[in-house]
Write a protein that holds these residues in place. Structure first.
Motif, PDB file in Angstrom:
ATOM      1  N   ASP A  87      87.455  18.306  78.417  1.00 47.78           N
ATOM      2  CA  ASP A  87      87.137  19.726  79.254  1.00 47.78           C
ATOM      3  C   ASP A  87      86.274  20.438  79.461  1.00 47.78           C
ATOM      4  OD1 ASP A  87      84.989  20.867  77.832  1.00 47.78           O
ATOM      5  OD2 ASP A  87      85.915  21.291  75.923  1.00 47.78           O
ATOM      6  N   ASP A  88      86.408  22.120  80.282  1.00 44.85           N
ATOM      7  CA  ASP A  88      85.216  21.989  81.595  1.00 44.85           C
ATOM      8  C   ASP A  88      84.019  22.733  80.994  1.00 44.85           C
ATOM      9  OD1 ASP A  88      87.084  22.218  83.377  1.00 44.85           O
ATOM     10  OD2 ASP A  88      87.419  24.357  83.713  1.00 44.85           O
ATOM     11  N   ALA A 140      83.520  24.866  92.069  1.00 44.56           N
ATOM     12  CA  ALA A 140      84.572  24.417  92.937  1.00 44.56           C
ATOM     13  C   ALA A 140      85.451  23.706  92.264  1.00 44.56           C
ATOM     14  CB  ALA A 140      85.495  24.156  93.851  1.00 44.56           C
ATOM     15  N   GLY A 141      85.206  22.737  90.915  1.00 49.03           N
ATOM     16  CA  GLY A 141      85.881  22.039  90.141  1.00 49.03           C
ATOM     17  C   GLY A 141      86.252  22.283  88.984  1.00 49.03           C
ATOM     18  N   LEU A 142      86.306  22.946  88.375  1.00 48.68           N
ATOM     19  CA  LEU A 142      85.916  24.078  86.638  1.00 48.68           C
ATOM     20  C   LEU A 142      86.816  25.804  87.354  1.00 48.68           C
ATOM     21  CD1 LEU A 142      82.001  24.047  85.936  1.00 48.68           C
ATOM     22  CD2 LEU A 142      84.040  22.006  85.220  1.00 48.68           C
ATOM     23  N   ASP A 143      88.110  25.698  86.336  1.00 49.66           N
ATOM     24  CA  ASP A 143      88.945  25.990  86.145  1.00 49.66           C
ATOM     25  C   ASP A 143      88.528  27.312  85.504  1.00 49.66           C
ATOM     26  OD1 ASP A 143      90.840  24.891  87.496  1.00 49.66           O
ATOM     27  OD2 ASP A 143      91.618  23.271  85.455  1.00 49.66           O
ATOM     28  N   SER A 144      87.324  27.458  84.524  1.00 48.94           N
ATOM     29  CA  SER A 144      86.860  28.133  83.410  1.00 48.94           C
ATOM     30  C   SER A 144      85.788  28.787  83.710  1.00 48.94           C
ATOM     31  CB  SER A 144      87.026  28.214  81.656  1.00 48.94           C
ATOM     32  OG  SER A 144      85.637  26.570  81.914  1.00 48.94           O
ATOM     33  N   ARG A 146      82.794  31.457  85.529  1.00 47.12           N
ATOM     34  CA  ARG A 146      83.465  32.805  85.818  1.00 47.12           C
ATOM     35  C   ARG A 146      83.250  32.720  87.183  1.00 47.12           C
ATOM     36  NH1 ARG A 146      81.588  36.257  81.432  1.00 47.12           N
ATOM     37  NH2 ARG A 146      80.262  34.766  79.611  1.00 47.12           N
ATOM     38  N   PRO A 147      83.773  33.954  88.329  1.00 45.36           N
ATOM     39  CA  PRO A 147      84.103  33.944  88.819  1.00 45.36           C
ATOM     40  C   PRO A 147      82.390  34.863  89.654  1.00 45.36           C
ATOM     41  CG  PRO A 147      85.415  35.519  87.994  1.00 45.36           C
ATOM     42  CD  PRO A 147      84.934  34.181  87.053  1.00 45.36           C
ATOM     43  N   LEU A 187      80.426  29.921  81.727  1.00 46.71           N
ATOM     44  CA  LEU A 187      82.091  29.721  81.950  1.00 46.71           C
ATOM     45  C   LEU A 187      82.728  30.947  81.117  1.00 46.71           C
ATOM     46  CD1 LEU A 187      81.635  26.139  80.043  1.00 46.71           C
ATOM     47  CD2 LEU A 187      82.240  26.659  81.671  1.00 46.71           C
ATOM     48  N   GLU A 188      83.668  30.930  81.290  1.00 46.20           N
ATOM     49  CA  GLU A 188      84.361  32.373  80.968  1.00 46.20           C
ATOM     50  C   GLU A 188      84.786  32.292  79.125  1.00 46.20           C
ATOM     51  OE1 GLU A 188      87.032  34.570  84.704  1.00 46.20           O
ATOM     52  OE2 GLU A 188      87.920  32.473  83.330  1.00 46.20           O
TER      53      GLU A 188
END
Length: 189
Positions: A87-88, A140-144, A146-147, A187-188
Motif C-alpha cells: 500500500d502507499d 506522483a506514484g502515491l495516491d494518498s 497530501r496534495p 500521507l492523508e
C-alpha cells in the motif's frame, strides 16, 4: 573542471582515474568529505598529485565523480519502491528508508546535499536534482499523498533526518520512528 575530450582516455589514464575515484570513495566513507584531502586521495590511489589534478581540478569535482553511481542507484531505488505491491504507506516508508540510507552512505553527504537544495550553483546541484526528481516520481506514484506535499519539502525534511542520523551515527532502528512520523505526515489520513 574535469578534463573532457572527444577521445576516450588511454587505458592507463582510465585505470588511474578509476583508482582515484575508488580511493576517494573509500576515504569519504571512512572520514567524510571535509576530512579527506586531495593529497590523501592521491597517496591512496598510488598516483602523484599532478595525475589527480589532471582528472579532477577540485575536491568537489572528485566528490561528484566518486558518487556518480549513487545517482543511478537513487533512480533505480525510487522505481523499486513504486513498483512494489504494498500500500502507499509501506511504499513510502520503503522509499524513505532507502532515501536516508542513500544520503548517509558517504559521511557528511546528507548535510551537504540537503543544505545545497535549491542552489543551482552548488557543486552538489546534480545530486540535489536527482533526489528532487526521484521524490517527484514517488509523490506522483502515491495516491494518498497530501496534495500540499512537494518534492522539495520531502527532500529537505528527509535530508534533515538523514543529516541527524549521519552526524549522530544513528542506526536504522533508531531512524525508523523518525521516518514513520514523516511518512504519516506526508500521507492523508
Amino acid at each position: 573542471m574535469t578534463i573532457t575530450t572527444d577521445k576516450p582516455l588511454r587505458a592507463d589514464a582510465q585505470r588511474n582515474r578509476s583508482r582515484i575515484i575508488d580511493a576517494a570513495r573509500e576515504l569519504i566513507r571512512e572520514k567524510g568529505l571535509d576530512a579527506t584531502s586531495m593529497d590523501e586521495v592521491a597517496k591512496r590511489a598510488g598516483v602523484g598529485p599532478g595525475t589527480l589534478y589532471r582528472h579532477f581540478a577540485t575536491k568537489d569535482e572528485l566528490y561528484d565523480a566518486a558518487i556518480q553511481a549513487w545517482a543511478e542507484t537513487v533512480n533505480a531505488r525510487a522505481d523499486e519502491a513504486l513498483a512494489s505491491s504494498f500500500d502507499d504507506r509501506e511504499r513510502l516508508l520503503n522509499w524513505l528508508r532507502t532515501y536516508v540510507s542513500l544520503l548517509t552512505a558517504h559521511k557528511g553527504a546528507a548535510a551537504r546535499i540537503t543544505a545545497s537544495l535549491g542552489d543551482p550553483g552548488s557543486a552538489y546541484a546534480t545530486k540535489c536534482t536527482t533526489y528532487l526528481h526521484a521524490n517527484e516520481r514517488v509523490i506522483a506514484g502515491l495516491d494518498s499523498i497530501r496534495p500540499t506535499v512537494d518534492a522539495m519539502q520531502m527532500c529537505r525534511v528527509v535530508g534533515g533526518v538523514a543529516a541527524v542520523a549521519d552526524q549522530s551515527e544513528l542506526n536504522a532502528e533508531a531512524v525508523e520512528p523518525l521516518i514513520t512520523v514523516l511518512a504519516d505526515g506526508f500521507l492523508e489520513a
